[in-house]
Motif scaffolding. Structure first.
Motif, short mmCIF file in Angstrom:
data_model
loop_
_atom_site.label_atom_id
_atom_site.label_comp_id
_atom_site.label_asym_id
_atom_site.label_seq_id
_atom_site.Cartn_x
_atom_site.Cartn_y
_atom_site.Cartn_z
N ALA A 227 30.08 47.80 74.06
CA ALA A 227 29.70 47.03 72.87
C ALA A 227 29.24 45.63 73.26
O ALA A 227 29.62 45.13 74.31
CB ALA A 227 30.88 46.94 71.90
N LEU A 228 28.44 45.04 72.40
CA LEU A 228 28.04 43.65 72.60
C LEU A 228 28.95 42.75 71.77
O LEU A 228 29.71 43.22 70.92
CB LEU A 228 26.58 43.44 72.18
CG LEU A 228 25.52 44.31 72.83
CD1 LEU A 228 24.14 43.75 72.51
CD2 LEU A 228 25.71 44.44 74.32
N MET A 229 28.88 41.45 72.07
CA MET A 229 29.68 40.49 71.30
C MET A 229 28.83 39.26 71.00
O MET A 229 27.82 39.01 71.66
CB MET A 229 30.91 40.07 72.10
CG MET A 229 30.57 39.40 73.43
SD MET A 229 32.01 38.77 74.31
CE MET A 229 32.34 37.30 73.34
N ILE A 230 29.24 38.51 70.00
CA ILE A 230 28.53 37.28 69.63
C ILE A 230 29.37 36.09 70.04
O ILE A 230 30.57 36.03 69.72
CB ILE A 230 28.23 37.28 68.11
CG1 ILE A 230 27.25 38.41 67.78
CG2 ILE A 230 27.68 35.92 67.67
CD1 ILE A 230 26.99 38.63 66.30
N THR A 231 28.77 35.16 70.77
CA THR A 231 29.52 34.00 71.24
C THR A 231 29.46 32.85 70.23
O THR A 231 28.69 32.90 69.26
CB THR A 231 28.96 33.47 72.58
OG1 THR A 231 27.71 32.81 72.31
CG2 THR A 231 28.76 34.59 73.58
N ASP A 232 30.25 31.81 70.50
CA ASP A 232 30.30 30.69 69.55
C ASP A 232 29.03 29.84 69.55
O ASP A 232 28.97 28.84 68.85
CB ASP A 232 31.56 29.84 69.78
CG ASP A 232 31.61 29.24 71.17
OD1 ASP A 232 30.59 29.30 71.90
OD2 ASP A 232 32.68 28.72 71.54
N GLU A 233 28.02 30.27 70.31
CA GLU A 233 26.73 29.59 70.21
C GLU A 233 25.94 30.04 69.00
O GLU A 233 24.88 29.50 68.68
CB GLU A 233 25.91 29.82 71.47
CG GLU A 233 26.44 29.09 72.69
CD GLU A 233 25.85 29.63 73.98
OE1 GLU A 233 24.72 29.25 74.30
OE2 GLU A 233 26.50 30.47 74.62
N ILE B 158 31.36 32.42 62.56
CA ILE B 158 30.10 32.89 63.13
C ILE B 158 29.99 34.39 62.86
O ILE B 158 30.96 35.02 62.43
CB ILE B 158 30.02 32.64 64.66
CG1 ILE B 158 31.23 33.27 65.34
CG2 ILE B 158 29.89 31.16 64.95
CD1 ILE B 158 31.14 33.30 66.86
N TYR B 159 28.80 34.93 63.12
CA TYR B 159 28.61 36.37 62.93
C TYR B 159 29.46 37.13 63.96
O TYR B 159 29.71 36.63 65.06
CB TYR B 159 27.13 36.73 63.04
CG TYR B 159 26.43 36.53 61.72
CD1 TYR B 159 26.30 35.26 61.17
CD2 TYR B 159 25.94 37.62 61.00
CE1 TYR B 159 25.70 35.08 59.94
CE2 TYR B 159 25.33 37.44 59.76
CZ TYR B 159 25.21 36.18 59.24
OH TYR B 159 24.62 35.99 58.01
N ILE B 160 29.88 38.32 63.56
CA ILE B 160 30.72 39.12 64.44
C ILE B 160 30.18 40.56 64.53
O ILE B 160 29.51 41.05 63.62
CB ILE B 160 32.19 39.15 63.95
CG1 ILE B 160 32.27 39.57 62.48
CG2 ILE B 160 32.87 37.79 64.16
CD1 ILE B 160 33.70 39.73 61.96
N ILE B 161 30.51 41.20 65.66
CA ILE B 161 30.14 42.60 65.88
C ILE B 161 31.41 43.44 65.88
O ILE B 161 32.37 43.11 66.59
CB ILE B 161 29.39 42.76 67.22
CG1 ILE B 161 28.02 42.09 67.12
CG2 ILE B 161 29.25 44.25 67.58
CD1 ILE B 161 27.25 42.09 68.44
N ASN B 162 31.43 44.49 65.11
CA ASN B 162 32.53 45.45 65.16
C ASN B 162 32.30 46.36 66.37
O ASN B 162 31.37 47.18 66.37
CB ASN B 162 32.56 46.28 63.87
CG ASN B 162 33.67 47.31 63.87
OD1 ASN B 162 34.21 47.65 64.92
ND2 ASN B 162 33.99 47.82 62.70
N PRO B 163 33.12 46.22 67.42
CA PRO B 163 32.86 46.98 68.64
C PRO B 163 32.99 48.49 68.45
O PRO B 163 32.43 49.26 69.24
CB PRO B 163 33.91 46.45 69.63
CG PRO B 163 34.98 45.87 68.77
CD PRO B 163 34.31 45.38 67.51
#
Ligand code: SF4
Ligand code: SF4
Length: 81
Positions: free
Chosen positions: A1-7, A29-34
């Protein structure tokens, strides 16, 4: 899975591009459900969110490394549901 960082700048460009509805606005911030992110395996050759993110803040999640086979299996489970 990918993830979204605090950038992440909360631009909302990635969310509609996800074929698995894995992306949502989080509290900050936006988030990804792995559990829903197949890295776009089964749908596209490249992760669509990474293609559109203007600040390149969507890397692979080091805590959720998966093989192509595992990602394809996840795709099959999601699309069968
Ligand atoms: Fe959705 Fe694909 Fe991005 Fe995963 S890589 S969050 S499945 S657009
Ligand atoms: Fe955040 Fe990038 Fe998605 Fe925009 S495209 S909401 S900056 S992760």
């Amino acid at each position: 899975a990918l993830m979204i960082t605090d950038e992440c700048i909360n631009c909302d460009v990635c969310e509609p591009e996800c074929p698995n509805d894995a992306i949502s606005p989080g509290e900050e911030i936006y988030i990804i459900n792995p559990n829903l992110c197949t890295e776009c395996v089964g749908h596209f050759d490249e992760p669509q969110c990474q293609q559109v993110c203007p600040v390149d803040c969507i890397p692979l999640d080091p805590a959720r490394k998966e093989t192509q086979q595992q990602l394809l299996e996840k795709y099959r489970i999601i699309t069968a549901a």
